[in-house]
Design a protein around this motif. Sequence first.
Motif: not given
Lengths: 314, 286
Positions: A238, A200-201, A193, A234-235, A196-197
């Motif tokens: 998060f 994307a980054g 999970y 940034r990701p 995935l973030f």
Amino acid sequence: MSPSQLRDRPPTAEGQAPTGRPARRRRPPSTIVVAFAFLAPALISLVVLRIAPAAVALSESLFRESFLRGGTVFVGLENYADLFGNADFNNALLVTLVFSAIVNPLQIGVSFLLAVLYTRRAAGSKIWRSLVVLPIAVPPAVSAVVWSVIYRPDGLGNSFLALLGLPEQPFLSSPQQSLASIMVLLSWIGVGYWMLFLIAGINDVPTELYEAASIDGASAWRKLWSVTFPLVRRPLAFVLVADTVSNFLIFAPVQILTKGGPSGSTNLLMYDIYTRAYTLGDLNKAQAEVIILVLLTLVVVAVQFRLLRSSDNA
Amino acid sequence: MSSVTRTSISKRRTLGYIGLSALGACIGLLFLLPLWWTFVNSLRAGGDTFRFLDPLQWETFFTLTPSLDNYAALLSSDLGLATWNSIFVSTVTVIIGLAICSMAAFALAAIPFKGSGVVFIVVVVSFLIPFDAIAIPLADLFRDWNLQNTYTGLILPGLGNGMAIFLLRTFFLAIPQDLVEAGRLDGLGWWGIFRRIYLPLSVPSLIGAGLTLFLFQWQSYVWPLLNGTDAQHILGPIALSNLQGQFNVDYGVMFAGSIVLTVIPLAIIIGFQRYFIQSVTTTGLK
């Protein structure tokens, strides 16, 4: 923009402000009424089902049941003082902090490395990546049930160790290994999970930057450290915050697999609250513990945001 | 660049390509393994679960005589009813939750009103209070309100979802105001603008928010454990963990239940993969 708002404007703003609307048209409700009509269901549910219970916990944590007078009496912060003097609670707090200090860097480190691995050009990359993501569909309770069988003395875990020539391990029934065993089953459903973030980054990093670094003769590690890492901050930030919060709330594997044991080694705060409320029946102290958990979460989130913000400015 | 270094570079590239592919494949398969093993064991009798484990052999991970008996047994067991309950509760949550959350997101994104800042703070605060942490005080309230062991009690906490509101608001903010003006000129009120302009344009983000609502409810454990454990209202994960705690466990049925509880969200995630990834990246990158 609604007519009522236009009416507030000075007529000089536009040549022909619609002040002279035909009077027979029904006046539409003001925007604030409309806005709250749209917001009401969500706001009521958020206030009643999220904020009110927190407020109830806060107020009840200041009271204690009185057997002499019946009902409850105000005791101030005594419940909190009692908790911090209670060995079981202090152990639960320590276990939770140790658990967080290990599981968060571990999960984020692994998901970052996997994200890097699966964004490189390689055969079948997309397929292997989706196999890592697959377990995110597994509900935590199901994961716990499946791993309870893997961790049995005669289960799949020990067969694998035997294949590697390693001795049989007790896993969940050993105070030294139980917490680590829970970390493994949580990482199995969590890592994909968070990956995935980060994927994307990484995909957002312009390829020219890598090419430029290659021309400058940067090694793969150097590129990872100096190009990829700063650009996915940034990701990453998060993921760090969200992962920390979710790991403070781990409950299902503890309740299903270990009941906090052996000898308190997996007694995470959420489970300690549950036993305090329902097994020990001390609801007021359990409420105080809820408040401590919420505050702990908020403090960690705030600190992490602060740290990330100051490093952004640097 | 000389031809010698060029071939050595391309050789290193090929080696790296093969190495990365092999590493990626091994890790991927390792992650699949527990689920695959669960699946294979759901296809054989419960008594055979531990038969092929010492030592590991090909039959550990494959079976030549698959049978669906465990799944058939599941249908008539408590776990079967519990799975239906999970489906029902999650579906209702998605439908009502989407309506509630999208209306709120619309008000925050499109309607200019005094106090929208304050409302947004309420949404963020409620989102920062982790639901599982306040589940115990909430369960206490629900007992007073006679909502324990009711579908309503199971569904209610899933409806207002700060994350879903946030997601939809982000998307709604990107809808050009010109469209709103045009709608106004055509005589649409706020409801018309929401219904006829915003919703049709936002299908992808509605699917993303729907997934958020669905997964919240499907994966929840603490709340259904506290608020709905009687035989009629029990949810899948609770029923499964009860099964695990029994003295005489039928592992075949337990694994079949695990597979069903996993395959349903998996099918939905795969079906809406694009939107799922999109919602993930929106929340992550803000």
